[in-house]
Design an enzyme around this catalytic site. Structure first.
Site, PDB file in Angstrom:
ATOM      1  N   ILE A   1      33.613 -80.345  18.476  1.00 37.63           N
ATOM      2  CA  ILE A   1      33.395 -78.923  18.239  1.00 37.63           C
ATOM      3  C   ILE A   1      32.293 -78.390  19.138  1.00 37.63           C
ATOM      4  O   ILE A   1      31.349 -79.115  19.478  1.00 37.63           O
ATOM      5  CB  ILE A   1      33.083 -78.673  16.739  1.00 37.63           C
ATOM      6  CG1 ILE A   1      33.283 -77.211  16.343  1.00 37.63           C
ATOM      7  CG2 ILE A   1      31.700 -79.202  16.363  1.00 37.63           C
ATOM      8  CD1 ILE A   1      33.365 -76.985  14.841  1.00 37.63           C
ATOM      9  N   CYS A   2      32.445 -77.138  19.555  1.00 34.29           N
ATOM     10  CA  CYS A   2      31.411 -76.414  20.286  1.00 34.29           C
ATOM     11  C   CYS A   2      31.359 -75.016  19.688  1.00 34.29           C
ATOM     12  O   CYS A   2      31.712 -74.832  18.527  1.00 34.29           O
ATOM     13  CB  CYS A   2      31.667 -76.421  21.791  1.00 34.29           C
ATOM     14  SG  CYS A   2      33.139 -75.510  22.307  1.00 34.29           S
ATOM     15  N   ARG A   3      30.938 -74.030  20.428  1.00 32.56           N
ATOM     16  CA  ARG A   3      30.852 -72.681  19.872  1.00 32.56           C
ATOM     17  C   ARG A   3      32.231 -72.058  19.667  1.00 32.56           C
ATOM     18  O   ARG A   3      32.531 -71.534  18.608  1.00 32.56           O
ATOM     19  CB  ARG A   3      29.991 -71.775  20.752  1.00 32.56           C
ATOM     20  CG  ARG A   3      29.797 -70.382  20.157  1.00 32.56           C
ATOM     21  CD  ARG A   3      28.809 -69.567  20.948  1.00 32.56           C
ATOM     22  NE  ARG A   3      28.969 -69.780  22.366  1.00 32.56           N
ATOM     23  CZ  ARG A   3      29.099 -68.819  23.261  1.00 32.56           C
ATOM     24  NH1 ARG A   3      29.084 -67.569  22.895  1.00 32.56           N
ATOM     25  NH2 ARG A   3      29.234 -69.101  24.530  1.00 32.56           N
TER      26      ARG A   3
END
Length: 111
Positions: A61-63
């Site tokens: 996951i990232c932004r």
């Protein structure tokens, strides 16, 4: 955007026992992250790949999903089979009401 080689998983379907790998930068992590997530900034991945399990489901996951998709592609090209991109990233995670905590343990926000 990254083709069929980058499998995704909706954030609503990420199980509590999934290894959640957050690849955002330190300031993003400190502002807010998923409880139980493991922090490994994207640029540090090549030197720290051994920290990512190969024997269980991994959601990256990232932004918003761009950086994490790159990480998923990289890991899959290096032998990780059970890795998927968290669709929509932390923005989507927060939007569907999943918890976000700050680095100090208080309520967090996605920046």
């Amino acid at each position: 955007m990254f083709g069929p080689q980058v499998p995704t998983v909706p954030v609503t379907e990420i199980a509590d026992d999934t290894y959640l790998l957050d690849v955002r930068e330190d300031d993003e992590w400190a502002a807010g992250h998923a409880p139980g997530a493991h922090h490994l900034p994207m640029m540090e991945l090549p030197a720290r790949m051994a920290e990512v399990p190969t024997d269980r489901d991994v959601a990256v996951i990232c932004r918003s999903g761009g950086r994490s998709a790159q990480v998923v592609a990289y890991l899959r090209n290096n032998g990780w089979d059970q890795v998927r991109n968290a669709d929509g990233g932390m923005r989507q995670w927060a939007a569907v009401g999943r918890p976000v905590v700050a680095g100090d343990g208080g309520p967090g926000q996605v920046i």
